[in-house]
Write an enzyme that holds these catalytic residues in place. Sequence first.
Site, PDB file in Angstrom:
ATOM      1  N   ASN A  12       0.873  -1.180   0.000  1.00  0.00           N
ATOM      2  CA  ASN A  12       0.000   0.000   0.000  1.00  0.00           C
ATOM      3  C   ASN A  12       0.907   1.225   0.000  1.00  0.00           C
ATOM      4  OD1 ASN A  12      -1.812   2.030   0.519  1.00  0.00           O
ATOM      5  ND2 ASN A  12      -2.330   1.350   2.593  1.00  0.00           N
ATOM      6  N   TRP A  13       1.061   1.816  -1.166  1.00  0.00           N
ATOM      7  CA  TRP A  13       1.998   2.953  -1.300  1.00  0.00           C
ATOM      8  C   TRP A  13       1.470   4.211  -0.615  1.00  0.00           C
ATOM      9  CZ3 TRP A  13       4.807   3.277  -6.702  1.00  0.00           C
ATOM     10  CH2 TRP A  13       5.343   2.015  -7.036  1.00  0.00           C
ATOM     11  N   LYS A  14       0.188   4.198  -0.280  1.00  0.00           N
ATOM     12  CA  LYS A  14      -0.465   5.385   0.300  1.00  0.00           C
ATOM     13  C   LYS A  14      -0.214   6.597  -0.606  1.00  0.00           C
ATOM     14  CE  LYS A  14      -0.215   3.277   4.820  1.00  0.00           C
ATOM     15  NZ  LYS A  14      -0.187   3.431   6.256  1.00  0.00           N
ATOM     16  N   HIS A 100      -9.662   1.251   4.653  1.00  0.00           N
ATOM     17  CA  HIS A 100      -8.406   1.439   5.392  1.00  0.00           C
ATOM     18  C   HIS A 100      -8.660   2.438   6.526  1.00  0.00           C
ATOM     19  CE1 HIS A 100      -4.352   2.649   6.418  1.00  0.00           C
ATOM     20  NE2 HIS A 100      -3.933   1.545   5.820  1.00  0.00           N
ATOM     21  N   GLY A 176       2.327   2.199  11.072  1.00  0.00           N
ATOM     22  CA  GLY A 176       3.362   3.222  10.991  1.00  0.00           C
ATOM     23  C   GLY A 176       4.054   3.524  12.304  1.00  0.00           C
ATOM     24  N   SER A 216       2.943  -2.173  10.648  1.00  0.00           N
ATOM     25  CA  SER A 216       4.374  -2.319  10.969  1.00  0.00           C
ATOM     26  C   SER A 216       4.940  -3.694  10.623  1.00  0.00           C
ATOM     27  CB  SER A 216       4.635  -1.972  12.434  1.00  0.00           C
ATOM     28  OG  SER A 216       4.343  -0.601  12.674  1.00  0.00           O
ATOM     29  N   GLY A 237       2.691  -1.069   4.497  1.00  0.00           N
ATOM     30  CA  GLY A 237       2.771   0.349   4.143  1.00  0.00           C
ATOM     31  C   GLY A 237       4.231   0.759   3.986  1.00  0.00           C
ATOM     32  N   GLY A 238       4.798   1.315   5.067  1.00  0.00           N
ATOM     33  CA  GLY A 238       6.149   1.875   5.018  1.00  0.00           C
ATOM     34  C   GLY A 238       7.184   0.985   4.330  1.00  0.00           C
TER      35      GLY A 238
HETATM   36  P1  PGA Z   1       2.638   0.298   7.869  1.00  0.00           P
HETATM   37  O1  PGA Z   1       1.203   0.545   7.176  1.00  0.00           O
HETATM   38  O2  PGA Z   1       3.184  -0.984   7.282  1.00  0.00           O
HETATM   39  O3  PGA Z   1       3.452   1.499   7.492  1.00  0.00           O
HETATM   40  O4  PGA Z   1       2.405   0.173   9.322  1.00  0.00           O
HETATM   41  C1  PGA Z   1       0.315  -0.500   6.949  1.00  0.00           C
HETATM   42  C2  PGA Z   1      -0.953   0.013   6.345  1.00  0.00           C
HETATM   43  O5  PGA Z   1      -1.429   1.091   6.740  1.00  0.00           O
HETATM   44  O6  PGA Z   1      -1.528  -0.630   5.466  1.00  0.00           O
END
Ligand code: PGA
Length: 254
Positions: A12-14, A100, A176, A216, A237-238
Amino acid sequence: MSNTRRPLIVGNWKMNGLRAEAASLAGALAEKMKEQGATTFDMLLCPPATIIDAVGKAIAESGLSLGGQDCHANQTGAHTGDISASMLADLNCGYGIVGHSERRTDHDESDAVVKAKAEAALAAGLVAIVCVGETEEQRDAGNTMGVVAGQIAGSLPESASASNLVVAYEPVWAIGTGRTPVSAEVQEVHAMIRQKISELIGESDAAQVRLLYGGSVKPRNANELMSLADVDGALVGGACLNPDDFWAIAQSCP
Ligand code: PGA
């Protein structure tokens, strides 16, 4: 992770990524996929809408899949700035994330809205990835199971089946932050989610629905998370913005 459900690793590149990243990040992953040949997992990239097309070109013929991060509940109409599921399908997306926690919080999306979006995703031929998860306050109050069960009951589309539904459990406080629940807690929530899905769509379909953990996920904790019985992949995400880290997470699928 079961041996009948194929793991799904989602990036998920956001709101990250300009056209250059489509070529560099997606291109690097496409190369890794091609080098590895047959993989034991499915890998899906969900870039921002503006570069879905460019990412699609960068991953052509690689076996990587493409998805959107959100869609509107309607397929067309007067909804300035929104994107519909059929627009995602038109860009060769096979998946759409809905619900999300960043959408639920930033855009006040209720379970009913998430469900309508998931229905729209299915109507456009996409697999809906429905996200659920409790806040830190809800967890501290001992309400994790009740909150997540309520989100499952309220957000899943009526026409869901094993082939068009993926559910992602993402504790909001883990997104995150570098913090994750302990493995036993993740497994306990996932088992409950599968039970709830089974009440909604039947046991045999529920047994095949892929349940992702998100929040995370990093190369250092992926092995342990991916080995849990009801965890069938990750929503990342990250760490998905670094191709080596994202690839390492995928490699941790047993
Ligand atoms: P994260 O995000 O891996 O940066 O915690 C996950 C997400 O929001 O899908």
